[in-house]
Design an enzyme around this catalytic site. Structure first.
Site, short mmCIF file in Angstrom:
data_model
loop_
_atom_site.label_atom_id
_atom_site.label_comp_id
_atom_site.label_asym_id
_atom_site.label_seq_id
_atom_site.Cartn_x
_atom_site.Cartn_y
_atom_site.Cartn_z
N CYS A 250 3.01 -51.28 3.30
CA CYS A 250 2.72 -49.98 2.41
C CYS A 250 2.35 -48.93 3.24
CB CYS A 250 2.29 -50.25 1.28
SG CYS A 250 1.73 -49.16 0.03
N CYS B 201 8.46 -44.86 3.41
CA CYS B 201 7.74 -45.59 2.26
C CYS B 201 8.71 -46.95 2.50
CB CYS B 201 8.06 -45.07 0.96
SG CYS B 201 7.90 -45.93 -0.38
N1 DGL Z 1 5.73 -49.00 -0.81
C1 DGL Z 1 4.99 -48.15 -0.69
C2 DGL Z 1 4.84 -47.24 0.56
O1 DGL Z 1 5.28 -47.59 1.38
C3 DGL Z 1 4.09 -47.59 -1.97
C4 DGL Z 1 4.94 -46.85 -3.00
C5 DGL Z 1 4.16 -46.50 -4.04
O2 DGL Z 1 3.62 -47.25 -4.51
O3 DGL Z 1 4.14 -45.10 -4.23
O4 DGL Z 1 4.19 -46.30 0.56
#
Ligand code: DGL
Length: 266
Positions: free
Chosen positions: A77, A187
């Site tokens: 993440c 993301c």
């Molecule tokens: N998958 C996430 C990232 O890479 C988080 C997205 C989120 O929960 O806002 O930032």
């Protein structure tokens, strides 16, 4: 001396199902590794939360994976990495692999010296992202765009929806107006949107994400610590846990072979 064995799993967490895009890259490169994936979907999106909240949730996920005896933790993440990895590395005696938007690789590949980055508010406002972008911003024009609403739609299972297409058009147009030639997906949810994004931006723009690099880095660290699990008579296990709707996780994993998917509280 490490007190882990090769059979201990790789722990992976994300605010939701997006980090499965990283799990898939890891599984391609390291198919014999046992893995435990945590999808904190009940708290998604992290991107709109304060740094303190993101830190608290990252600690909660980390402690769960440590309890499960993971030998390494992949913070799949960007939002959690850019806001919490410094703290995690300082406070837990386990290797962490993080993921950051690939703006440096994009800065090497761009011909127009103009790159776009689509990421969450939490990532774009983080100190770590500021620091990385300041190393290239003298020569490269970085067009930042918050992907507001995208994670929510993905978590709701609306990847290929009209709603998604309209929202993507709104987010991508400012970058197209500024003539970017590289688009960084900052993301881990967004690789699932590549097809829709390609339809909007056309074929001349490079779409770059960090998934493969994260898998390579995970392998490097395991090799270095002598923790790489090679082919064994026992098949590896791939456990996936979510604290929300199991169906969404099942759908996103339908092209893979998870051993076990379960809804649990964590
Ligand atoms: N998958 C996430 C990232 O890479 C988080 C997205 C989120 O929960 O806002 O930032």
């Amino acid at each position: 001396m490490s007190y882990f064995s090769k059979n201990n799993p790789i722990g992976i967490f994300d605010s939701g199902i997006g980090g499965t895009s990283i799990w898939k890259e890891i599984n391609v490169l390291l198919p014999h590794e046992n893995t435990i994936y945590l999808s904190d979907s009940i708290n998604a999106p992290y991107g709109q939360k304060t740094k303190e909240e993101i830190l608290r949730l990252s600690i909660k996920n980390t402690e769960y994976l440590i309890k499960e005896k993971c030998k390494i933790i992949v913070v799949a993440c960007n939002t959690a990495t850019t806001n919490a990895i410094k703290y995690l590395r300082k406070n837990y005696d386990i290797p962490f692999i993080g993921i950051e938007p690939a703006i440096k690789p994009a800065s090497i590949q761009t011909k127009t010296n103009t790159i776009g980055i689509l990421a969450t508010k939490g990532t774009l406002n983080s100190e770590l992202f500021e620091k990385t972008s300041s190393t290239i911003s003298d020569t490269i024009n970085i067009i930042e765009q918050i992907g507001e609403g995208l994670v929510e739609l993905i978590e709701a299972g609306k990847i290929a929806s009209q709603e998604m297409e309209s929202l993507l058009k709104i987010h991508l147009q400012p970058m197209l107006d500024q003539k970017i030639d590289c688009l960084v997906l900052g993301c881990t949810h967004y690789p699932y949107l590549t097809k829709s994004i390609r339809k909007i931006v056309g074929n001349s723009i490079k779409i770059i994400d960090s998934g493969e690099a994260v898998a390579r880095q995970t392998k490097n660290i395991l090799v270095k610590r002598n923790l790489l699990r090679l082919k064994d008579s026992k098949s590896p296990f791939f456990y996936f846990y979510t604290n929300k709707d199991k169906k969404i996780l099942e759908d996103i994993l339908k092209d893979t072979s998870p051993t076990h998917i379960e809804k649990i509280d964590f």
